[in-house]
Design a protein around this motif. Sequence first.
Motif, PDB file in Angstrom:
ATOM      1  N   PRO A  60     -19.077  -0.104  -4.437  1.00  0.00           N
ATOM      2  CA  PRO A  60     -18.738  -0.809  -3.191  1.00  0.00           C
ATOM      3  C   PRO A  60     -18.738  -2.321  -3.332  1.00  0.00           C
ATOM      4  O   PRO A  60     -18.004  -3.028  -2.651  1.00  0.00           O
ATOM      5  CB  PRO A  60     -19.807  -0.332  -2.198  1.00  0.00           C
ATOM      6  N   SER A  61     -19.567  -2.829  -4.240  1.00  0.00           N
ATOM      7  CA  SER A  61     -19.631  -4.273  -4.463  1.00  0.00           C
ATOM      8  C   SER A  61     -19.821  -4.524  -5.949  1.00  0.00           C
ATOM      9  O   SER A  61     -20.554  -3.806  -6.625  1.00  0.00           O
ATOM     10  CB  SER A  61     -20.796  -4.887  -3.683  1.00  0.00           C
ATOM     11  N   GLY A  73     -19.039  -2.900 -12.174  1.00  0.00           N
ATOM     12  CA  GLY A  73     -18.841  -1.967 -11.070  1.00  0.00           C
ATOM     13  C   GLY A  73     -17.469  -1.328 -11.088  1.00  0.00           C
ATOM     14  O   GLY A  73     -17.025  -0.770 -10.080  1.00  0.00           O
ATOM     15  N   VAL A  74     -16.780  -1.409 -12.244  1.00  0.00           N
ATOM     16  CA  VAL A  74     -15.468  -0.782 -12.413  1.00  0.00           C
ATOM     17  C   VAL A  74     -15.514   0.124 -13.634  1.00  0.00           C
ATOM     18  O   VAL A  74     -15.839  -0.324 -14.735  1.00  0.00           O
ATOM     19  CB  VAL A  74     -14.349  -1.837 -12.589  1.00  0.00           C
ATOM     20  N   PHE A  75     -15.204   1.392 -13.447  1.00  0.00           N
ATOM     21  CA  PHE A  75     -15.176   2.372 -14.538  1.00  0.00           C
ATOM     22  C   PHE A  75     -13.729   2.792 -14.750  1.00  0.00           C
ATOM     23  O   PHE A  75     -13.100   3.388 -13.870  1.00  0.00           O
ATOM     24  CB  PHE A  75     -16.033   3.581 -14.174  1.00  0.00           C
ATOM     25  N   LEU A  76     -13.170   2.469 -15.918  1.00  0.00           N
ATOM     26  CA  LEU A  76     -11.786   2.788 -16.236  1.00  0.00           C
ATOM     27  C   LEU A  76     -11.727   4.029 -17.130  1.00  0.00           C
ATOM     28  O   LEU A  76     -12.193   3.996 -18.271  1.00  0.00           O
ATOM     29  CB  LEU A  76     -11.120   1.618 -16.956  1.00  0.00           C
ATOM     30  N   SER A  77     -11.144   5.095 -16.645  1.00  0.00           N
ATOM     31  CA  SER A  77     -11.061   6.315 -17.453  1.00  0.00           C
ATOM     32  C   SER A  77     -10.153   6.112 -18.662  1.00  0.00           C
ATOM     33  O   SER A  77     -10.331   6.741 -19.697  1.00  0.00           O
ATOM     34  CB  SER A  77     -10.534   7.480 -16.617  1.00  0.00           C
ATOM     35  N   GLU A  78      -9.185   5.210 -18.532  1.00  0.00           N
ATOM     36  CA  GLU A  78      -8.240   4.984 -19.620  1.00  0.00           C
ATOM     37  C   GLU A  78      -8.935   4.442 -20.873  1.00  0.00           C
ATOM     38  O   GLU A  78      -8.450   4.596 -21.991  1.00  0.00           O
ATOM     39  CB  GLU A  78      -7.142   4.002 -19.174  1.00  0.00           C
ATOM     40  N   LYS A  79     -10.077   3.788 -20.667  1.00  0.00           N
ATOM     41  CA  LYS A  79     -10.814   3.208 -21.796  1.00  0.00           C
ATOM     42  C   LYS A  79     -11.816   4.192 -22.405  1.00  0.00           C
ATOM     43  O   LYS A  79     -12.543   3.857 -23.322  1.00  0.00           O
ATOM     44  CB  LYS A  79     -11.552   1.944 -21.331  1.00  0.00           C
ATOM     45  N   ALA A  81     -24.700 -14.025  -2.816  1.00  0.00           N
ATOM     46  CA  ALA A  81     -23.701 -13.044  -2.384  1.00  0.00           C
ATOM     47  C   ALA A  81     -23.864 -11.715  -3.105  1.00  0.00           C
ATOM     48  O   ALA A  81     -23.538 -10.657  -2.561  1.00  0.00           O
ATOM     49  CB  ALA A  81     -22.298 -13.599  -2.614  1.00  0.00           C
ATOM     50  N   PHE A  82     -24.371 -11.770  -4.344  1.00  0.00           N
ATOM     51  CA  PHE A  82     -24.517 -10.558  -5.148  1.00  0.00           C
ATOM     52  C   PHE A  82     -25.982 -10.160  -5.335  1.00  0.00           C
ATOM     53  O   PHE A  82     -26.305  -9.365  -6.216  1.00  0.00           O
ATOM     54  CB  PHE A  82     -23.862 -10.765  -6.519  1.00  0.00           C
ATOM     55  N   SER A  83     -26.864 -10.711  -4.498  1.00  0.00           N
ATOM     56  CA  SER A  83     -28.301 -10.476  -4.696  1.00  0.00           C
ATOM     57  C   SER A  83     -28.673  -9.004  -4.599  1.00  0.00           C
ATOM     58  O   SER A  83     -29.531  -8.519  -5.338  1.00  0.00           O
ATOM     59  CB  SER A  83     -29.116 -11.302  -3.686  1.00  0.00           C
ATOM     60  N   ALA A  84     -28.025  -8.258  -3.701  1.00  0.00           N
ATOM     61  CA  ALA A  84     -28.377  -6.847  -3.515  1.00  0.00           C
ATOM     62  C   ALA A  84     -28.148  -6.042  -4.787  1.00  0.00           C
ATOM     63  O   ALA A  84     -28.972  -5.195  -5.154  1.00  0.00           O
ATOM     64  CB  ALA A  84     -27.574  -6.253  -2.361  1.00  0.00           C
ATOM     65  N   ILE A  85     -27.031  -6.286  -5.479  1.00  0.00           N
ATOM     66  CA  ILE A  85     -26.752  -5.501  -6.683  1.00  0.00           C
ATOM     67  C   ILE A  85     -27.491  -6.061  -7.896  1.00  0.00           C
ATOM     68  O   ILE A  85     -27.869  -5.316  -8.801  1.00  0.00           O
ATOM     69  CB  ILE A  85     -25.233  -5.417  -6.967  1.00  0.00           C
ATOM     70  N   ILE A  86     -27.727  -7.380  -7.919  1.00  0.00           N
ATOM     71  CA  ILE A  86     -28.440  -7.974  -9.053  1.00  0.00           C
ATOM     72  C   ILE A  86     -29.912  -7.586  -9.045  1.00  0.00           C
ATOM     73  O   ILE A  86     -30.490  -7.261 -10.082  1.00  0.00           O
ATOM     74  CB  ILE A  86     -28.281  -9.509  -9.054  1.00  0.00           C
ATOM     75  N   GLU A  87     -30.533  -7.591  -7.869  1.00  0.00           N
ATOM     76  CA  GLU A  87     -31.961  -7.306  -7.789  1.00  0.00           C
ATOM     77  C   GLU A  87     -32.287  -5.841  -8.077  1.00  0.00           C
ATOM     78  O   GLU A  87     -33.448  -5.494  -8.285  1.00  0.00           O
ATOM     79  CB  GLU A  87     -32.487  -7.725  -6.414  1.00  0.00           C
ATOM     80  N   SER A 125     -27.376   0.244 -12.596  1.00  0.00           N
ATOM     81  CA  SER A 125     -27.837   0.152 -11.202  1.00  0.00           C
ATOM     82  C   SER A 125     -26.719  -0.179 -10.218  1.00  0.00           C
ATOM     83  O   SER A 125     -26.905  -0.032  -9.013  1.00  0.00           O
ATOM     84  CB  SER A 125     -28.931  -0.913 -11.093  1.00  0.00           C
ATOM     85  N   ILE A 126     -25.569  -0.616 -10.698  1.00  0.00           N
ATOM     86  CA  ILE A 126     -24.460  -0.956  -9.798  1.00  0.00           C
ATOM     87  C   ILE A 126     -24.009   0.258  -8.994  1.00  0.00           C
ATOM     88  O   ILE A 126     -23.449   0.147  -7.911  1.00  0.00           O
ATOM     89  CB  ILE A 126     -23.266  -1.553 -10.592  1.00  0.00           C
ATOM     90  N   TRP A 127     -24.316   1.477  -9.540  1.00  0.00           N
ATOM     91  CA  TRP A 127     -23.892   2.718  -8.881  1.00  0.00           C
ATOM     92  C   TRP A 127     -25.004   3.323  -8.015  1.00  0.00           C
ATOM     93  O   TRP A 127     -24.909   4.487  -7.607  1.00  0.00           O
ATOM     94  CB  TRP A 127     -23.455   3.738  -9.940  1.00  0.00           C
ATOM     95  N   ALA A 128     -26.021   2.545  -7.728  1.00  0.00           N
ATOM     96  CA  ALA A 128     -27.172   3.082  -6.988  1.00  0.00           C
ATOM     97  C   ALA A 128     -26.824   3.490  -5.565  1.00  0.00           C
ATOM     98  O   ALA A 128     -27.429   4.406  -5.000  1.00  0.00           O
ATOM     99  CB  ALA A 128     -28.312   2.060  -6.970  1.00  0.00           C
ATOM    100  N   GLU A 129     -25.871   2.807  -4.962  1.00  0.00           N
ATOM    101  CA  GLU A 129     -25.519   3.091  -3.569  1.00  0.00           C
ATOM    102  C   GLU A 129     -24.010   3.146  -3.397  1.00  0.00           C
ATOM    103  O   GLU A 129     -23.281   2.362  -3.992  1.00  0.00           O
ATOM    104  CB  GLU A 129     -26.101   2.021  -2.626  1.00  0.00           C
ATOM    105  N   GLY A 130     -23.544   4.070  -2.561  1.00  0.00           N
ATOM    106  CA  GLY A 130     -22.133   4.188  -2.238  1.00  0.00           C
ATOM    107  C   GLY A 130     -21.833   3.495  -0.916  1.00  0.00           C
ATOM    108  O   GLY A 130     -22.660   2.720  -0.430  1.00  0.00           O
TER     109      GLY A 130
END
Length: 330
Positions: free
Chosen positions: A201-202, A208-214, A15-21, A235-240
């Motif tokens: 997106p995934s 894949g979560v960036f918290l400004s508060e931290k 299910a997560f192959s696209a972002i892991i690879e 690489s999680i931010w490679a595609e929107g």
Amino acid sequence: MKKVKNIIIANDAEAFSAIIERIADEGRRSEKIRKEHFLSGRFLFWECDNKIIVTPFKIDQAILAQLPSIGYRDVECWTPKGKGINLCQEIQNDLALFKKVKGVLRRNPGVILSPYCYTKEFVNLVSSLRKTGTSFSIDQEPRGEDRRLVEHLGSKVGFRIEAQVLKLPSPEFYICRNLGEVVDICRYFFAERKPFVIKAPSGEGGWGVFLSEKKRFASRKGMEEVIINEFETDSIWAEGPFVVEAFIKPKKGGDSSPSAEVYVDDARARVTYVCNQIVYKEGKFVGILMGKKCIEKRTEVLIFSIAQKMGERYRALGYRGFFDIDIVLS
């Protein structure tokens, strides 16, 4: 084994192959794959008795031996020879295993095939099995068999669009096509002194979560540099597309991040349970808490209502199977 009722495909890594690879560092990429494969053990607790679970790695026999003592009987675990990230592809590549699956389907007409995720690899596996003339059903096959619907509704953007259609309570959010648009929206939140969250997106488990508060930004320029560096180094931010939304500060206490699971079939949408999520301060998900009094009753009723509305919306669009909704109590 008695009549088989379910064949469960534990394809969570797939299910997560696209972002892991996309992870360039081989060691980190292997670690992510191992983590997802390790989680396949939880599929032992899907459904009830008389089932076969196909996992990417063998589950320890000592664990399997304990299943009858906690109420699970006639459970078999099968594993393909190949250990690649795409389990459904490995099942097809392992001709002996594919033949075993086909044999079970022929001896047990009406078996329910249950994947963790309705991936393109799973669609290919189903197509290959149907060509053999076997009879089975799938509990997560969208109406019209359109996998793109699953991808849309499972994405951060798709879910928010549908919640907006239903006028469900949600944070102020913006959909951004690229890094430039992300930075522009973050400038707006920074100028308004509003904490914000950037979401890929995934993602999974907080990745894949960036918290400004931290983060501690010395200036607007400093904020921009931190965000650009985040996008360039992970690489999680490679595609929107990406979502930038207002950060909702959760209330204090252990019940600030509840979640509801919904199951949708041809007949109806049904909320299966509501639970509390256990989330570290930095946003990393580590598990759930369940029990009769784990959530205030009034809150639970509200969550049920929201989840039911979303389930009915998904059903009308043609979605079938499970999904969950994460909620923050402000």
